[in-house]
Each structure stands twice: as C-alpha cells, then as structure tokens.
Scaffold this motif. Structure first.
Motif, PDB file in Angstrom:
ATOM      1  N   GLY A  66       0.850  -1.425  -0.246  1.00 25.05           N
ATOM      2  CA  GLY A  66       0.215   0.020   0.440  1.00 25.05           C
ATOM      3  C   GLY A  66       1.123   1.119   0.000  1.00 25.05           C
ATOM      4  N   SER A  67       1.780   0.602   0.947  1.00 29.37           N
ATOM      5  CA  SER A  67       3.303   2.171   0.529  1.00 29.37           C
ATOM      6  C   SER A  67       3.457   3.006  -0.161  1.00 29.37           C
ATOM      7  CB  SER A  67       3.647   2.070   1.948  1.00 29.37           C
ATOM      8  OG  SER A  67       5.101   3.466   1.626  1.00 29.37           O
ATOM      9  N   GLU A  68       3.861   1.308  -1.111  1.00 24.84           N
ATOM     10  CA  GLU A  68       3.895   1.819  -2.576  1.00 24.84           C
ATOM     11  C   GLU A  68       4.011   2.036  -3.424  1.00 24.84           C
ATOM     12  OE1 GLU A  68       8.136   1.231  -3.510  1.00 24.84           O
ATOM     13  OE2 GLU A  68       7.969   1.416  -1.981  1.00 24.84           O
ATOM     14  N   LEU A  69       2.506   1.094  -2.611  1.00 26.05           N
ATOM     15  CA  LEU A  69       1.241   2.450  -4.740  1.00 26.05           C
ATOM     16  C   LEU A  69       0.778   3.760  -4.547  1.00 26.05           C
ATOM     17  CD1 LEU A  69      -1.058   0.775  -6.611  1.00 26.05           C
ATOM     18  CD2 LEU A  69      -2.214   0.849  -4.570  1.00 26.05           C
ATOM     19  N   ALA A  70       1.021   3.611  -2.834  1.00 25.34           N
ATOM     20  CA  ALA A  70       0.726   4.876  -2.653  1.00 25.34           C
ATOM     21  C   ALA A  70       1.629   6.423  -2.866  1.00 25.34           C
ATOM     22  CB  ALA A  70      -0.084   5.321  -1.179  1.00 25.34           C
ATOM     23  N   THR A  71       2.874   5.990  -3.438  1.00 22.49           N
ATOM     24  CA  THR A  71       3.557   6.774  -2.927  1.00 22.49           C
ATOM     25  C   THR A  71       4.195   6.480  -5.138  1.00 22.49           C
ATOM     26  OG1 THR A  71       5.559   5.866  -1.127  1.00 22.49           O
ATOM     27  CG2 THR A  71       6.477   6.814  -3.570  1.00 22.49           C
ATOM     28  N   GLY A  72       3.954   5.845  -6.024  1.00 22.82           N
ATOM     29  CA  GLY A  72       3.870   5.703  -6.962  1.00 22.82           C
ATOM     30  C   GLY A  72       2.825   6.866  -7.645  1.00 22.82           C
ATOM     31  N   HIS A  73       2.067   6.560  -6.856  1.00 27.54           N
ATOM     32  CA  HIS A  73       1.197   7.531  -7.783  1.00 27.54           C
ATOM     33  C   HIS A  73       1.146   8.799  -6.838  1.00 27.54           C
ATOM     34  CE1 HIS A  73      -0.100   4.158 -10.556  1.00 27.54           C
ATOM     35  NE2 HIS A  73      -0.303   3.366  -9.221  1.00 27.54           N
ATOM     36  N   GLU A  74       1.685   9.055  -6.363  1.00 26.97           N
ATOM     37  CA  GLU A  74       1.526  10.281  -5.605  1.00 26.97           C
ATOM     38  C   GLU A  74       0.460  11.132  -4.824  1.00 26.97           C
ATOM     39  OE1 GLU A  74       3.157  13.185  -7.910  1.00 26.97           O
ATOM     40  OE2 GLU A  74       5.282  12.171  -8.037  1.00 26.97           O
ATOM     41  N   PHE A  75      -0.414   9.583  -4.176  1.00 26.60           N
ATOM     42  CA  PHE A  75      -1.655  10.050  -3.559  1.00 26.60           C
ATOM     43  C   PHE A  75      -1.536  10.428  -2.397  1.00 26.60           C
ATOM     44  CE2 PHE A  75      -3.406   5.996  -6.512  1.00 26.60           C
ATOM     45  CZ  PHE A  75      -3.850   7.080  -7.454  1.00 26.60           C
ATOM     46  N   ASP A  76      -1.407  11.901  -2.391  1.00 28.25           N
ATOM     47  CA  ASP A  76      -1.323  12.834  -0.811  1.00 28.25           C
ATOM     48  C   ASP A  76      -1.870  11.671   0.678  1.00 28.25           C
ATOM     49  OD1 ASP A  76       1.109  13.568  -2.201  1.00 28.25           O
ATOM     50  OD2 ASP A  76       0.347  15.351  -2.085  1.00 28.25           O
ATOM     51  N   ALA A  77      -3.358  11.662   0.146  1.00 28.38           N
ATOM     52  CA  ALA A  77      -4.161  11.464   1.401  1.00 28.38           C
ATOM     53  C   ALA A  77      -4.190   9.993   0.928  1.00 28.38           C
ATOM     54  CB  ALA A  77      -5.604  11.577   0.483  1.00 28.38           C
ATOM     55  N   THR A  78      -4.064   9.281   0.443  1.00 28.88           N
ATOM     56  CA  THR A  78      -3.284   7.373   1.085  1.00 28.88           C
ATOM     57  C   THR A  78      -2.479   7.210   1.267  1.00 28.88           C
ATOM     58  OG1 THR A  78      -5.204   7.539  -1.546  1.00 28.88           O
ATOM     59  CG2 THR A  78      -3.729   5.303  -0.666  1.00 28.88           C
ATOM     60  N   LEU A  79      -0.700   8.240   1.324  1.00 32.47           N
ATOM     61  CA  LEU A  79      -0.059   7.990   1.386  1.00 32.47           C
ATOM     62  C   LEU A  79       0.138   8.097   3.280  1.00 32.47           C
ATOM     63  CD1 LEU A  79       3.156   6.927   1.275  1.00 32.47           C
ATOM     64  CD2 LEU A  79       3.903   9.647   0.561  1.00 32.47           C
ATOM     65  N   LEU A  80      -0.657   9.220   3.215  1.00 27.42           N
ATOM     66  CA  LEU A  80      -1.235   9.410   4.513  1.00 27.42           C
ATOM     67  C   LEU A  80      -2.111   8.263   5.396  1.00 27.42           C
ATOM     68  CD1 LEU A  80      -0.256  11.531   6.826  1.00 27.42           C
ATOM     69  CD2 LEU A  80      -2.550  12.841   6.194  1.00 27.42           C
ATOM     70  N   LEU A  81      -2.865   7.954   5.142  1.00 21.47           N
ATOM     71  CA  LEU A  81      -3.870   6.994   5.536  1.00 21.47           C
ATOM     72  C   LEU A  81      -3.058   5.568   5.539  1.00 21.47           C
ATOM     73  CD1 LEU A  81      -6.250   6.149   6.597  1.00 21.47           C
ATOM     74  CD2 LEU A  81      -7.038   5.115   4.468  1.00 21.47           C
ATOM     75  N   VAL A  82      -1.898   5.021   4.324  1.00 20.65           N
ATOM     76  CA  VAL A  82      -1.163   4.382   4.494  1.00 20.65           C
ATOM     77  C   VAL A  82      -0.254   4.286   5.738  1.00 20.65           C
ATOM     78  CG1 VAL A  82       0.981   2.799   3.961  1.00 20.65           C
ATOM     79  CG2 VAL A  82      -1.510   2.918   2.918  1.00 20.65           C
ATOM     80  N   ALA A  83       0.683   5.864   6.246  1.00 18.94           N
ATOM     81  CA  ALA A  83       1.050   6.034   6.864  1.00 18.94           C
ATOM     82  C   ALA A  83       0.952   5.540   8.750  1.00 18.94           C
ATOM     83  CB  ALA A  83       2.177   7.128   7.260  1.00 18.94           C
ATOM     84  N   GLY A  84      -0.533   5.940   8.883  1.00 19.79           N
ATOM     85  CA  GLY A  84      -1.275   5.880  10.349  1.00 19.79           C
ATOM     86  C   GLY A  84      -1.315   4.377   9.746  1.00 19.79           C
ATOM     87  N   ALA A  85      -2.027   4.110   9.123  1.00 24.35           N
ATOM     88  CA  ALA A  85      -2.101   2.867   9.225  1.00 24.35           C
ATOM     89  C   ALA A  85      -0.224   1.811   9.991  1.00 24.35           C
ATOM     90  CB  ALA A  85      -2.961   1.855   8.297  1.00 24.35           C
ATOM     91  N   GLN A  86       0.444   1.622   9.412  1.00 19.65           N
ATOM     92  CA  GLN A  86       1.508   1.759  10.104  1.00 19.65           C
ATOM     93  C   GLN A  86       1.873   1.550  11.111  1.00 19.65           C
ATOM     94  OE1 GLN A  86       3.745   2.190   7.181  1.00 19.65           O
ATOM     95  NE2 GLN A  86       4.276   0.085   5.870  1.00 19.65           N
ATOM     96  N   LEU A  87       2.364   2.923  11.638  1.00 19.17           N
ATOM     97  CA  LEU A  87       2.122   2.665  12.921  1.00 19.17           C
ATOM     98  C   LEU A  87       0.782   2.763  13.641  1.00 19.17           C
ATOM     99  CD1 LEU A  87       3.532   5.076  14.929  1.00 19.17           C
ATOM    100  CD2 LEU A  87       1.868   6.472  14.523  1.00 19.17           C
ATOM    101  N   ALA A  88       0.241   2.768  13.576  1.00 18.26           N
ATOM    102  CA  ALA A  88      -1.341   2.425  15.086  1.00 18.26           C
ATOM    103  C   ALA A  88      -0.736   0.164  14.278  1.00 18.26           C
ATOM    104  CB  ALA A  88      -2.650   1.252  13.036  1.00 18.26           C
ATOM    105  N   TYR A  89      -0.340  -0.002  13.071  1.00 15.02           N
ATOM    106  CA  TYR A  89       0.505  -1.913  13.068  1.00 15.02           C
ATOM    107  C   TYR A  89       1.007  -2.199  14.286  1.00 15.02           C
ATOM    108  CZ  TYR A  89       2.076  -5.416  11.128  1.00 15.02           C
ATOM    109  OH  TYR A  89       3.035  -7.195  11.398  1.00 15.02           O
TER     110      TYR A  89
END
Length: 112
Positions: free
Chosen positions: A56-79
């Motif tokens: 998810g992080s790679e996908l969000a970074t590759g397509h430059e989805f800032d909101a998705t990248l923030l969401l994935v980073a939050g999910a990683q931190l929660a995990y």
C-alpha cells in the motif's frame, strides 16, 4: 525477576519469562520477534500485514496519492503500536494454551 514480570513453567521443566507492559522487540522486529519467541501462528499474519502495508505504501508513493500515503502511514503506525502493546499479552496467552502455568515464588506448581 523484574517487578511486574511473570515466570511460566510447563510439566516437563521448561520455563518461559514474560515481561509486563510494552514489548519493544515486538514493536521494532515484528515477524523476527515471532520467530525468536517460536510463535509460529503469529508469524504468518504479521508477514501478511507487513506485506500488505508495504504494498500500500509503494502504491501510494508511486502514484503520489498524498491522502492515501497519509492513511497508509497511519495504519503502519497503528500496527506497530498494536504489536508493542499486545506482544507480551499474545506471548502469555500462547504459553497458557501450550500448558504453561504461572510460577509463584515459594508455591509449588505441581504436586510432588
């Protein structure tokens, strides 16, 4: 033994020591922690979740989805935080399922 820590033993004379509180090894190492503690049933879900979050992080970074990248980073931190908070509890529950009992100082666990 540290205050708040628990010693477990099984009927064959094997012992396991479980710390109380936050598990820094589970927080930082995740699947490697599961291997070190021989918790094989936790290894597969941890690997799958790590792989999914990484993808998810790679996908969000590759397509430059800032909101998705923030969401994935939050999910990683929660995990990561969940692994740290629950790591010792998971270990303790797994030991109990394997037949380990809590050893109290001065109290025999099995009849002699």
């Amino acid at each position: 033994m540290k205050p708040g820590s628990t010693l477990y033993a099984d009927g064959t004379g094997r012992y396991a020591y479980v710390n109380a509180g936050f598990s820094w090894p589970a927080f930082f190492l995740g699947p490697l922690w599961a291997v070190a503690k021989r918790r094989w049933w936790w290894l597969l879900p941890m690997l799958c979740l790590d792989l999914a979050l990484s993808a998810g992080s790679e996908l969000a970074t590759g397509h430059e989805f800032d909101a998705t990248l923030l969401l994935v980073a939050g999910a990683q931190l929660a995990y990561l935080m969940a692994r740290g908070w629950y790591g010792n509890r998971w270990l303790e529950a797994s030991l109990r399922r394997q037949g380990y009992v809590r050893v109290l100082p001065g109290v025999p666990s099995w009849p002699a």
